[in-house]
Design a protein around this motif. Structure first.
Motif, PDB file in Angstrom:
ATOM      1  N   ALA A  93       0.848  -1.140   0.088  1.00  0.00           N
ATOM      2  CA  ALA A  93       0.039  -0.059   0.040  1.00  0.00           C
ATOM      3  C   ALA A  93       0.989   1.337  -0.031  1.00  0.00           C
ATOM      4  O   ALA A  93       2.006   0.975   0.324  1.00  0.00           O
ATOM      5  CB  ALA A  93      -1.046   0.104   1.199  1.00  0.00           C
ATOM      6  N   MET A  94       0.252   2.395  -0.282  1.00  0.00           N
ATOM      7  CA  MET A  94       0.878   3.649   0.148  1.00  0.00           C
ATOM      8  C   MET A  94       0.578   4.037   1.529  1.00  0.00           C
ATOM      9  O   MET A  94      -0.398   3.809   1.931  1.00  0.00           O
ATOM     10  CB  MET A  94       0.335   4.675  -0.589  1.00  0.00           C
ATOM     11  CG  MET A  94       0.934   6.287  -0.779  1.00  0.00           C
ATOM     12  SD  MET A  94       2.509   5.993  -1.540  1.00  0.00           S
ATOM     13  CE  MET A  94       2.126   6.345  -3.164  1.00  0.00           C
ATOM     14  N   TYR A  95       1.891   4.265   2.180  1.00  0.00           N
ATOM     15  CA  TYR A  95       1.787   4.407   3.606  1.00  0.00           C
ATOM     16  C   TYR A  95       2.020   5.925   3.991  1.00  0.00           C
ATOM     17  O   TYR A  95       2.843   6.620   3.387  1.00  0.00           O
ATOM     18  CB  TYR A  95       2.782   3.556   4.238  1.00  0.00           C
ATOM     19  CG  TYR A  95       2.527   2.237   4.476  1.00  0.00           C
ATOM     20  CD1 TYR A  95       2.593   1.351   3.499  1.00  0.00           C
ATOM     21  CD2 TYR A  95       2.394   1.859   5.552  1.00  0.00           C
ATOM     22  CE1 TYR A  95       2.010   0.242   3.553  1.00  0.00           C
ATOM     23  CE2 TYR A  95       1.912   0.593   5.929  1.00  0.00           C
ATOM     24  CZ  TYR A  95       1.831  -0.543   4.873  1.00  0.00           C
ATOM     25  OH  TYR A  95       1.558  -1.794   5.046  1.00  0.00           O
ATOM     26  N   TYR A  96       1.129   6.487   4.644  1.00  0.00           N
ATOM     27  CA  TYR A  96       1.053   7.956   5.011  1.00  0.00           C
ATOM     28  C   TYR A  96       1.208   8.286   6.496  1.00  0.00           C
ATOM     29  O   TYR A  96       0.709   7.394   7.259  1.00  0.00           O
ATOM     30  CB  TYR A  96      -0.380   8.688   4.655  1.00  0.00           C
ATOM     31  CG  TYR A  96      -0.796   8.413   3.201  1.00  0.00           C
ATOM     32  CD1 TYR A  96      -1.548   7.361   2.630  1.00  0.00           C
ATOM     33  CD2 TYR A  96      -0.645   9.442   2.248  1.00  0.00           C
ATOM     34  CE1 TYR A  96      -1.862   7.330   1.397  1.00  0.00           C
ATOM     35  CE2 TYR A  96      -0.665   9.217   0.950  1.00  0.00           C
ATOM     36  CZ  TYR A  96      -1.263   8.379   0.567  1.00  0.00           C
ATOM     37  OH  TYR A  96      -1.735   8.283  -1.066  1.00  0.00           O
ATOM     38  N   CYS A  97       1.921   9.197   6.805  1.00  0.00           N
ATOM     39  CA  CYS A  97       1.931   9.695   7.903  1.00  0.00           C
ATOM     40  C   CYS A  97       0.966  10.891   8.346  1.00  0.00           C
ATOM     41  O   CYS A  97       0.542  11.745   7.357  1.00  0.00           O
ATOM     42  CB  CYS A  97       3.335  10.228   8.253  1.00  0.00           C
ATOM     43  SG  CYS A  97       3.838  11.271   9.702  1.00  0.00           S
ATOM     44  N   ALA A  98       0.533  10.742   9.485  1.00  0.00           N
ATOM     45  CA  ALA A  98      -0.487  11.927   9.854  1.00  0.00           C
ATOM     46  C   ALA A  98      -0.330  12.446  11.118  1.00  0.00           C
ATOM     47  O   ALA A  98       0.200  11.716  12.133  1.00  0.00           O
ATOM     48  CB  ALA A  98      -1.968  11.449   9.795  1.00  0.00           C
ATOM     49  N   ALA A  99      -0.787  13.662  11.574  1.00  0.00           N
ATOM     50  CA  ALA A  99      -0.514  14.281  12.795  1.00  0.00           C
ATOM     51  C   ALA A  99      -1.822  15.213  13.047  1.00  0.00           C
ATOM     52  O   ALA A  99      -2.373  15.963  12.120  1.00  0.00           O
ATOM     53  CB  ALA A  99       0.566  15.069  12.848  1.00  0.00           C
ATOM     54  N   SER A 100      -1.902  15.275  14.033  1.00  0.00           N
ATOM     55  CA  SER A 100      -3.091  16.368  14.986  1.00  0.00           C
ATOM     56  C   SER A 100      -2.859  16.641  16.200  1.00  0.00           C
ATOM     57  O   SER A 100      -2.027  15.927  16.822  1.00  0.00           O
ATOM     58  CB  SER A 100      -4.365  15.713  14.373  1.00  0.00           C
ATOM     59  OG  SER A 100      -5.306  16.658  14.733  1.00  0.00           O
ATOM     60  N   GLY A 116       1.173  13.528   5.283  1.00  0.00           N
ATOM     61  CA  GLY A 116       2.415  13.668   4.409  1.00  0.00           C
ATOM     62  C   GLY A 116       1.903  13.118   2.934  1.00  0.00           C
ATOM     63  O   GLY A 116       0.753  12.842   2.741  1.00  0.00           O
ATOM     64  N   GLN A 117       2.795  13.128   2.022  1.00  0.00           N
ATOM     65  CA  GLN A 117       2.528  12.862   0.582  1.00  0.00           C
ATOM     66  C   GLN A 117       2.634  11.069   0.447  1.00  0.00           C
ATOM     67  O   GLN A 117       2.097  10.878  -0.579  1.00  0.00           O
ATOM     68  CB  GLN A 117       3.429  13.353  -0.159  1.00  0.00           C
ATOM     69  CG  GLN A 117       3.441  14.858  -0.313  1.00  0.00           C
ATOM     70  CD  GLN A 117       2.290  15.416  -1.006  1.00  0.00           C
ATOM     71  OE1 GLN A 117       1.834  14.918  -2.100  1.00  0.00           O
ATOM     72  NE2 GLN A 117       1.558  16.197  -0.057  1.00  0.00           N
ATOM     73  N   GLY A 118       3.062  10.647   1.174  1.00  0.00           N
ATOM     74  CA  GLY A 118       3.152   8.926   1.337  1.00  0.00           C
ATOM     75  C   GLY A 118       4.258   8.204   0.827  1.00  0.00           C
ATOM     76  O   GLY A 118       5.105   9.039  -0.052  1.00  0.00           O
ATOM     77  N   THR A 119       4.593   7.332   1.289  1.00  0.00           N
ATOM     78  CA  THR A 119       5.583   6.269   0.749  1.00  0.00           C
ATOM     79  C   THR A 119       5.113   4.953   0.253  1.00  0.00           C
ATOM     80  O   THR A 119       4.240   4.413   1.181  1.00  0.00           O
ATOM     81  CB  THR A 119       6.749   6.359   1.797  1.00  0.00           C
ATOM     82  OG1 THR A 119       7.839   5.743   1.146  1.00  0.00           O
ATOM     83  CG2 THR A 119       6.363   5.673   2.991  1.00  0.00           C
ATOM     84  N   GLN A 120       5.445   4.387  -0.954  1.00  0.00           N
ATOM     85  CA  GLN A 120       5.003   3.192  -1.169  1.00  0.00           C
ATOM     86  C   GLN A 120       5.813   1.895  -0.587  1.00  0.00           C
ATOM     87  O   GLN A 120       6.982   1.899  -0.605  1.00  0.00           O
ATOM     88  CB  GLN A 120       5.112   3.240  -2.933  1.00  0.00           C
ATOM     89  CG  GLN A 120       4.679   1.827  -3.416  1.00  0.00           C
ATOM     90  CD  GLN A 120       3.037   1.525  -3.347  1.00  0.00           C
ATOM     91  OE1 GLN A 120       2.377   2.712  -3.608  1.00  0.00           O
ATOM     92  NE2 GLN A 120       2.798   0.486  -3.073  1.00  0.00           N
ATOM     93  N   VAL A 121       5.062   1.237  -0.284  1.00  0.00           N
ATOM     94  CA  VAL A 121       5.592  -0.393   0.542  1.00  0.00           C
ATOM     95  C   VAL A 121       5.161  -1.261  -0.669  1.00  0.00           C
ATOM     96  O   VAL A 121       3.698  -1.373  -0.855  1.00  0.00           O
ATOM     97  CB  VAL A 121       4.989  -0.310   1.838  1.00  0.00           C
ATOM     98  CG1 VAL A 121       5.426  -1.937   2.290  1.00  0.00           C
ATOM     99  CG2 VAL A 121       5.709   0.676   2.906  1.00  0.00           C
TER     100      VAL A 121
END
Length: 125
Positions: A93-100, A116-121
Motif C-alpha cells: 500500500a501507500m503509507y501515509y504519516c498523519a498528525a493532529s 504527508g505525501q506518502g511512501t510506497q511499500v
C-alpha cells in the motif's frame, strides 16, 4: 503550517522488514502535535489506520499488524517511525504519516489534520 515527509518505503519479499520514518517540520509552536499515526491505502480500498501514538505514549494498532509492526517517536527530532517486520503481500500500500493536536479515535483517518505525501511499500510473495 506543519509539513510531514515520509521516507523508508520500498520493495521487499514476504517475511522481510522495512522501517518508515516521518519527519515533521514547521513553526516551533505548531509542532506540539499530540497524536501521530501511520495510515495506508491500497488501490481500490479506503485509507485505513495502521498504528498511532498519543501524547502519553499510548499506542493503537490495527489487528492486522499487531505483533508485526511497532510505532515509535523521537520527540527531540520530531520524527515518527514505523518498524514493519514479517511483511505480507497484503501489507502492500501507500503509507501515509498523519498528525493532529487532538483526536477521538487514534486510527480514524478523518480525525487527523496534517498529512504527508506518502511512501510506497510493496511486498512480493
Amino acid at each position: 503550517q506543519v509539513q510531514l515527509v515520509e521516507s523508508g518505503g520500498g520493495s521487499v519479499q514476504a517475511g522481510g522488514s522495512l522501517r518508515l520514518s516521518c519527519s515533521a517540520s514547521g513553526p516551533t509552536f505548531s509542532l506540539y502535535l499530540n497524536c501521530m499515526g501511520w495510515f495506508r491505502q491500497a488501490p481500490g480500498k479506503e485509507r485505513e489506520g495502521v498504528a498511532a501514538i498519543d501524547e502519553d505514549g499510548s499506542t493503537s494498532y490495527a489487528d492486522s499488524v499487531k505483533g508485526r509492526f511497532t510505532i515509535s517517536q523521537d520527540n527531540g527530532k520530531n520524527t515518527l517511525y514505523l518498524q514493519m517486520n514479517s511483511l505480507k503481500p497484503e501489507d502492500t500500500a501507500m503509507y501515509y504519516c498523519a498528525a493532529s493536536y487532538f483526536v477521538g479515535d487514534l486510527l480514524t483517518p478523518s480525525e487527523y489534520k496534517y498529512w504527508g505525501q506518502g511512501t510506497q511499500v510493496t511486498v512480493s510473495s
